[in-house]
Design an enzyme around this catalytic site. Structure first.
Site, PDB file in Angstrom:
ATOM      1  N   LYS A 183       0.930  -1.141  -0.012  1.00  0.00           N
ATOM      2  CA  LYS A 183      -0.096   0.064  -0.230  1.00  0.00           C
ATOM      3  C   LYS A 183       1.069   1.237   0.177  1.00  0.00           C
ATOM      4  O   LYS A 183       1.810   1.213   0.800  1.00  0.00           O
ATOM      5  CB  LYS A 183      -1.040   0.016   1.317  1.00  0.00           C
ATOM      6  CG  LYS A 183      -2.271   0.993   1.055  1.00  0.00           C
ATOM      7  CD  LYS A 183      -3.193   0.665   2.255  1.00  0.00           C
ATOM      8  CE  LYS A 183      -4.464   1.285   2.048  1.00  0.00           C
ATOM      9  NZ  LYS A 183      -5.398   0.982   2.972  1.00  0.00           N
ATOM     10  N   GLU A 201     -18.847  -5.640  11.410  1.00  0.00           N
ATOM     11  CA  GLU A 201     -19.721  -4.640  12.251  1.00  0.00           C
ATOM     12  C   GLU A 201     -20.795  -5.696  12.944  1.00  0.00           C
ATOM     13  O   GLU A 201     -21.155  -5.626  14.003  1.00  0.00           O
ATOM     14  CB  GLU A 201     -20.663  -3.801  11.287  1.00  0.00           C
ATOM     15  CG  GLU A 201     -19.801  -2.635  10.883  1.00  0.00           C
ATOM     16  CD  GLU A 201     -18.821  -2.812   9.540  1.00  0.00           C
ATOM     17  OE1 GLU A 201     -18.216  -1.987   9.209  1.00  0.00           O
ATOM     18  OE2 GLU A 201     -19.051  -4.093   9.084  1.00  0.00           O
ATOM     19  N   ARG A 229     -24.894  -2.083   8.649  1.00  0.00           N
ATOM     20  CA  ARG A 229     -24.800  -3.635   8.486  1.00  0.00           C
ATOM     21  C   ARG A 229     -25.162  -4.523   9.609  1.00  0.00           C
ATOM     22  O   ARG A 229     -25.104  -5.632   9.680  1.00  0.00           O
ATOM     23  CB  ARG A 229     -23.068  -3.750   8.177  1.00  0.00           C
ATOM     24  CG  ARG A 229     -23.005  -3.208   6.665  1.00  0.00           C
ATOM     25  CD  ARG A 229     -21.286  -2.519   6.643  1.00  0.00           C
ATOM     26  NE  ARG A 229     -20.542  -3.656   6.871  1.00  0.00           N
ATOM     27  CZ  ARG A 229     -19.989  -4.380   5.748  1.00  0.00           C
ATOM     28  NH1 ARG A 229     -20.418  -4.000   4.520  1.00  0.00           N
ATOM     29  NH2 ARG A 229     -19.005  -5.280   6.292  1.00  0.00           N
TER      30      ARG A 229
END
Length: 620
Positions: A280, A364, A392
């Protein structure tokens, strides 16, 4: 003309040789850093998938083949390679291109992708549609390892493995979601070794069998033989145990190697998982050193990597400060987050109270249920989630928190419009779905001081579930706190007038106050009431403070049907049967991306639009 300017899709990439494609990758990185520095956006993840994206667009034709992202913040390179370079001048700005895949923007964007862990399920649906409709296209998934911390990813992988549907699932493994990845999957991926010997044996075996009469049938029936070959060369991975053909891990920055391996995966004609290792922030030192900071960043100086403009204190920062105080006073207090300790403001809390900080990854549902378990056994869990991601965990809020009336505190960050991240991230539904849960109290602070007073009350004095919802960014012009608990006033009067009553809550107060000033210049006298809670709806207290016999207008930053207007109108009419209640909200639509002021104007919630609406109501 640069190499990048000549690229508008698959055919242009096919015409390049390896050296030209590598040059293209260098140009893309330079373009991304320069462009995102001017507009803000998601940078680190996109720098990490440059070679991977070029390889995908070379091997697959995304105008016909379906490329599904999980999540879509790493789709910038795909957009650059499919003819949208000019659009980056207005990236994530109102009327400009989205920071996420958007089918309405280009037919190369197969699906919207703003939340995590759903890509394999979507792609499998596309693959099955292809089979049922007897069509011919490839289905490709780019699945981030961060998204693999969400359970839905495994539901999709499990079904895809037994489906027999040809598809290529690319696991982009950079050891990051937004922050550093956590959990058992991250450890598993770090242990996987290269499987080049196994891949070579598999290809040789397939070529051999195809030369025999009925070879294709024989190949599909010979799973026992293939498994024996795998056992000779490589320990099985969890993906192979599911039934997927596993290739990798491979260097995600080796462009020729990626093109070759993707071509092999495409030709296998079965569910394949290709494990790609990327870095990344690749190619930009500041993003490599701090990928979390450059995951999503505002405008910055590309020479120094420093953000432009002064540091502004946000509601997330205020939340983190308050939680440190509360945890220092009470050892039962703990905080749960879902892969976003930085975004929710708890990095310092995490350092100070590591044993009471639980980052569960992009999960979640698990976060909510675990909070229920903590609360049931005597802890005081505070669950810090963005509004858009809290939805969610709706089933778990009902079944694992609400049903047992457990003392779980929800810190609902990014409530309301969030601006440039757009419709996948606007927090405009939580009022509606939280109000449906019996016993759920919903508090709506307008300032940092009020947010902290409400959090302290929710942690120390409340019983049952409590949600404290607050917006993205800084506080507005009103900085006082009017929260005295449920025994105090639940309706604050900010202006008194006799012609009309405006009712609002949260940071939208600034717009309503602005409208009140505009109306006063025209001789229209306005009462402005602010609700400190949207669960109890103190109608009797409102009735005592509103302009007698005059229209009431409810102003809220929610989609029509997800707010309080209807419920409030019903309660007010029980007290004042002739009371006329109108309302202005975001409308029944998904609001696009753009600056907050522009979106308020679009939806009729800016000062002038509200003032005009009040005059319409009064003249009706």
């Amino acid at each position: 003309m640069s190499m990048l300017e000549r690229i508008n899709g698959h055919e242009d990439l096919l015409a390049l040789n390896d050296e030209e494609r590598i040059q293209l990758c260098n140009e893309i990185r330079t373009f991304l850093v320069s462009s995102v520095a001017r507009t803000g956006g998601h940078l680190a993840g996109n720098l990490g998938v440059v070679e991977l994206s070029v390889a995908i667009e070379t091997v697959f034709n995304t105008r016909e083949d379906r490329l599904v992202f999980d999540v879509g913040h790493q789709s910038y390179v795909h957009k650059l390679l499919t003819g949208r370079q000019a659009g980056f001048a207005h990236l994530r700005q109102y009327g400009g291109i989205s920071g996420f895949p958007k089918p309405a923007e280009s037919d190369t964007d197969a699906f919207v992708a703003g939340h995590a862990s759903n890509s394999v399920s979507i792609a499998l649906g596309m693959a099955r549609a292809r089979t049922l409709l007897k069509q011919n296209y490839q289905v490709v998934v780019v699945l981030g390892d961060g998204a693999c911390t969400g359970g839905m990813a495994y539901e999709g992988l499990n079904d895809a493995a037994v489906s027999g549907e040809p598809m290529v699932i690319i696991l982009n493994d950079n050891e990051m979601s937004i922050g550093r990845n956590v959990g058992g999957l991250a450890k598993h991926l770090s242990r996987l070794r290269s499987s080049e010997r196994y891949l070579g044996a598999k290809q040789a075996y397939r070529r051999l069998v195809k030369q025999l009469p009925g070879g294709q049938t024989l190949y599909h029936l010979s799973s026992r033989i293939k498994n024996r070959i795998k056992q000779l060369f490589l320990k099985e991975t969890m993906f192979e145990n599911m039934g997927l053909t596993y290739l990798g891990p491979v260097d995600g920055h080796d462009l020729p190697g990626l093109i070759s391996l993707l071509s092999v995966a495409k030709g296998l004609n079965e569910p394949v998982l290709l494990h790609v290792l990327t870095r990344k922030g690749k190619g930009y030192r500041f993003a490599e050193e701090d990928p979390a900071k450059f995951h999503g960043i505002g405008k910055f100086n590309p020479e120094t990597g420093k953000k432009l403009g002064p540091k502004i204190k946000t509601f997330s920062d205020s939340f983190g400060e308050c939680m440190e105080e509360l945890a220092g006073e009470d050892p039962r207090v703990c905080v749960i987050t879902a892969a976003m300790p930085g975004g929710t403001g708890i990095l310092n809390f995490q350092k100070r109270f590591p044993d009471r900080t639980f980052d569960v990854g992009i999960a979640e549902e698990h976060a909510v249920s675990m909070a229920g378990g903590l609360a049931k056994q005597g802890m005081v869990p505070v669950l810090a989630l963005y509004s858009t991601f809290l939805q969610r965990g709706y089933d778990q809020l009902i079944e694992d928190v609400g049903l047992l009336e457990l003392h779980v505190v929800l810190a609902v960050d990014r409530a309301g419009l969030v601006g440039d991240d757009g419709p996948t991230h606007h927090g405009v539904f939580d009022v509606g779905f939280l109000r449906q849960i019996p016993g759920m109290r919903i508090l709506t602070p307008v300032s940092f001081a009020e947010q902290q007073d409400m959090l302290r009350w929710a942690v120390e004095l409340a019983q049952g579930p409590v949600a404290v919802r607050y917006p993205r960014g800084a506080e507005g012009t009103y900085t006082a706190s009017d929260w005295k608990g449920l025994e105090g006033e639940l309706v604050k009067c900010h202006r008194t007038g006799g012609d009309v009553t405006l009712v609002t809550y949260g940071k939208l107060l600034d717009n309503v106050l602005g409208a009140g000033k505009l109306l006063a210049k025209e001789g229209i006298s306005v009462t402005i009431l602010r609700l400190l809670t949207v669960s109890d709806l103190p109608a009797e207290e409102m009735a005592r403070k509103m302009a007698p016999g005059k229209p009431v207008i409810v102003v809220e930053e929610t989609c029509t049907g997800s707010g309080i207007r209807e419920a409030l109108a019903w309660k007010l009419r029980q007290i004042c049967p002739a009371c006329r209640v109108e309302g202005r909200d975001l409308g029944r639509r998904f609001v696009p991306h753009g600056a907050l002021g522009q979106l308020h104007q679009l939806c009729g919630l800016d000062d002038q639009s509200l003032a005009d609406y009040v005059k319409e109501v009064l003249s009706a």
